[in-house]
Design a protein around this motif. Sequence first.
Motif, mmCIF file in Angstrom:
data_model
loop_
_atom_site.group_PDB
_atom_site.id
_atom_site.type_symbol
_atom_site.label_atom_id
_atom_site.label_comp_id
_atom_site.label_asym_id
_atom_site.label_seq_id
_atom_site.Cartn_x
_atom_site.Cartn_y
_atom_site.Cartn_z
ATOM 1 N N ARG A 140 0.907 -1.146 0.000
ATOM 2 C CA ARG A 140 0.000 0.000 0.000
ATOM 3 C C ARG A 140 0.944 1.193 0.000
ATOM 4 N NH1 ARG A 140 -3.978 0.258 4.788
ATOM 5 N NH2 ARG A 140 -4.809 -1.776 4.249
ATOM 6 N N LEU A 141 0.945 1.943 -1.073
ATOM 7 C CA LEU A 141 2.071 2.848 -1.308
ATOM 8 C C LEU A 141 1.714 4.330 -1.158
ATOM 9 C CD1 LEU A 141 5.030 3.010 -2.226
ATOM 10 C CD2 LEU A 141 4.210 3.073 -4.586
ATOM 11 N N GLY A 142 2.475 4.990 -0.291
ATOM 12 C CA GLY A 142 2.410 6.444 -0.193
ATOM 13 C C GLY A 142 3.629 7.028 -0.892
ATOM 14 N N VAL A 143 3.418 7.965 -1.779
ATOM 15 C CA VAL A 143 4.550 8.627 -2.438
ATOM 16 C C VAL A 143 4.646 10.042 -1.885
ATOM 17 C CG1 VAL A 143 5.428 9.499 -4.635
ATOM 18 C CG2 VAL A 143 4.421 7.214 -4.524
ATOM 19 N N LYS A 144 5.780 10.326 -1.236
ATOM 20 C CA LYS A 144 5.970 11.648 -0.629
ATOM 21 C C LYS A 144 6.714 12.521 -1.619
ATOM 22 C CE LYS A 144 7.531 13.738 3.676
ATOM 23 N NZ LYS A 144 8.078 13.408 4.989
ATOM 24 N N LEU A 145 6.016 13.496 -2.161
ATOM 25 C CA LEU A 145 6.592 14.315 -3.228
ATOM 26 C C LEU A 145 7.430 15.452 -2.662
ATOM 27 C CD1 LEU A 145 3.474 14.529 -5.557
ATOM 28 C CD2 LEU A 145 5.508 13.122 -5.880
ATOM 29 N N MET A 146 8.476 15.786 -3.381
ATOM 30 C CA MET A 146 9.332 16.888 -2.954
ATOM 31 C C MET A 146 8.805 18.206 -3.533
ATOM 32 S SD MET A 146 12.468 16.023 -5.458
ATOM 33 C CE MET A 146 12.397 16.125 -7.229
ATOM 34 N N ASN A 147 9.280 19.296 -2.981
ATOM 35 C CA ASN A 147 9.153 20.581 -3.652
ATOM 36 C C ASN A 147 10.355 20.692 -4.578
ATOM 37 O OD1 ASN A 147 6.968 22.571 -3.137
ATOM 38 N ND2 ASN A 147 7.363 21.951 -1.015
ATOM 39 N N ALA A 148 10.107 20.562 -5.877
ATOM 40 C CA ALA A 148 11.203 20.646 -6.845
ATOM 41 C C ALA A 148 11.666 22.101 -6.954
ATOM 42 C CB ALA A 148 10.729 20.129 -8.194
ATOM 43 N N ARG A 149 12.802 22.329 -7.604
ATOM 44 C CA ARG A 149 13.301 23.701 -7.717
ATOM 45 C C ARG A 149 12.658 24.453 -8.889
ATOM 46 N NH1 ARG A 149 19.071 22.839 -8.657
ATOM 47 N NH2 ARG A 149 18.297 20.763 -9.133
ATOM 48 N N PHE A 150 11.535 23.929 -9.386
ATOM 49 C CA PHE A 150 10.870 24.589 -10.504
ATOM 50 C C PHE A 150 9.619 25.314 -9.995
ATOM 51 C CE2 PHE A 150 12.976 20.670 -12.135
ATOM 52 C CZ PHE A 150 14.051 21.308 -12.744
ATOM 53 N N ASP A 151 8.760 25.763 -10.915
ATOM 54 C CA ASP A 151 7.627 26.594 -10.488
ATOM 55 C C ASP A 151 6.415 25.762 -10.029
ATOM 56 O OD1 ASP A 151 6.802 25.534 -12.838
ATOM 57 O OD2 ASP A 151 6.691 27.418 -13.945
ATOM 58 N N ASP A 152 5.358 26.467 -9.620
ATOM 59 C CA ASP A 152 4.154 25.791 -9.122
ATOM 60 C C ASP A 152 3.569 24.856 -10.183
ATOM 61 O OD1 ASP A 152 4.554 27.423 -6.978
ATOM 62 O OD2 ASP A 152 2.624 28.468 -7.108
ATOM 63 N N ALA A 153 3.614 25.282 -11.445
ATOM 64 C CA ALA A 153 3.019 24.462 -12.509
ATOM 65 C C ALA A 153 3.708 23.104 -12.576
ATOM 66 C CB ALA A 153 3.128 25.191 -13.854
ATOM 67 N N PHE A 154 5.008 23.088 -12.264
ATOM 68 C CA PHE A 154 5.712 21.802 -12.287
ATOM 69 C C PHE A 154 5.268 20.908 -11.113
ATOM 70 C CE2 PHE A 154 9.294 18.847 -11.623
ATOM 71 C CZ PHE A 154 9.285 18.237 -12.865
ATOM 72 N N GLN A 155 4.946 21.535 -9.980
ATOM 73 C CA GLN A 155 4.424 20.729 -8.846
ATOM 74 C C GLN A 155 3.140 20.014 -9.279
ATOM 75 O OE1 GLN A 155 7.474 21.187 -6.867
ATOM 76 N NE2 GLN A 155 5.895 20.305 -5.591
ATOM 77 N N VAL A 156 2.288 20.746 -10.018
ATOM 78 C CA VAL A 156 1.034 20.153 -10.497
ATOM 79 C C VAL A 156 1.349 19.036 -11.488
ATOM 80 C CG1 VAL A 156 -1.079 20.620 -11.800
ATOM 81 C CG2 VAL A 156 -0.267 22.271 -10.091
#
Length: 378
Positions: free
Chosen positions: A219-235
Amino acid sequence: MRAQLERDFERFGRELPRDFAAHVREHYRIDLSARYLGFALPHPVGKGSGQLSLHESQIEADLAAGLAFVVLKTVIAQDERGARTMGAWATHETKMEVERRTAGTREGWTVTWKGRGWDRSFEEYLALVRVARDVTRGGEMVVVPSVKYHLPLVHEPFREEEYRFTTQALAREWGNAPLPLEKDFSPTLAGDARSDERAAVLRWLTEVPGQIRAAAPVRLGVKLMNARFDDAFQVEMLRATRGADTLIVFNRLFDAEKGVAYGGWELSDRNLRVLSTPGLRPGLAHLTGTGNVCSGRVIAEYALRGCESVQLHTAFQLPLSAYPSRDGSRTQRVLHQMIFDPDDGLVAVLLELEAAGRLARRDGELHFLDLVDAHHQG
Ligand SMILES: Cc1cc2nc3c(=O)[nH]c(=O)nc-3n(C[C@H](O)[C@H](O)[C@H](O)COP(=O)(O)O)c2cc1C
């Protein structure tokens, strides 16, 4: 209600009852039930992976305090010979500084630390996983392991042996399938040259869950990082992730100049901004929030953007003088503040949302998870 809340805040600041969620249900008619990685929880407050889940004694204190869940420190994956491609993350570093971090007029906290993943042996990690398994089976708190697996450059293959060996070893300790597991994409990774290419990051999110699932039922949780790119890349990262049951959004920001991760209000501002993107939710996995959860009000902000629970870390490391309670473990002090603070605690904020017509009683009760569902419908 306000007078009762002030009284409870006062007396629970001396001693918090372990089953405070039952008290809230009985006396305020508020159901704090929450969810994390498919587990039903009595309330939404858990502990994120880090230096506060390295030892059995820490888990015991959290269990005694009534925390809903704990994520163990992230272990670095290895193959059967002990080879670790991500070995640079298994550094030993003890010095941590808990510091004030200001964003505009708002004062927050951050922990500055140069360390990274689990720095003891894999066998010692497996021993901690056995403790996690037994506590989870006991039914009063959920405790799950966390792994950092090999992440290849764009043209490299995945080191499948590391995925296979590590996942299967954890699954064996856990016993009953599926193994609950978080995969960490950390801020130091965001700061690493591996993450310079957006295509590499998106490929990890698309393929890593499948690599883990090929090794064992999880049962998998993926913890995403804040990348060094903009908000659109987070999406884009949220949408690119395939095969996760839960997404943990989002790990700390990375200060490239100082070479350290940081939190505080800039972190929650960014996370909440990204999670507010119109039309984001349909098609995404379940969400758990992380990042500057420093009050019940911030818990509600994450919930209103789809998060069914929250993972705190920094809040558990503050100097004792920063908590309103006068006694108890740090975990008890945090729970006391998060739930019962008469101005910014979760009970106060849920009553406030009711008064504002944003949350309605069903069968006479307010339900924390209705905040999340309101989000789905919106
Ligand atoms: C000292 C420290 C060590 C951490 N180590 C890990 C880790 O090993 N794995 C992980 O997934 N997150 C790690 N985190 C991130 C936290 O679990 C949490 O998601 C993050 O700090 C944001 O929450 P906060 O603002 O409440 O601290 C660490 C955070 C801190 C401050």
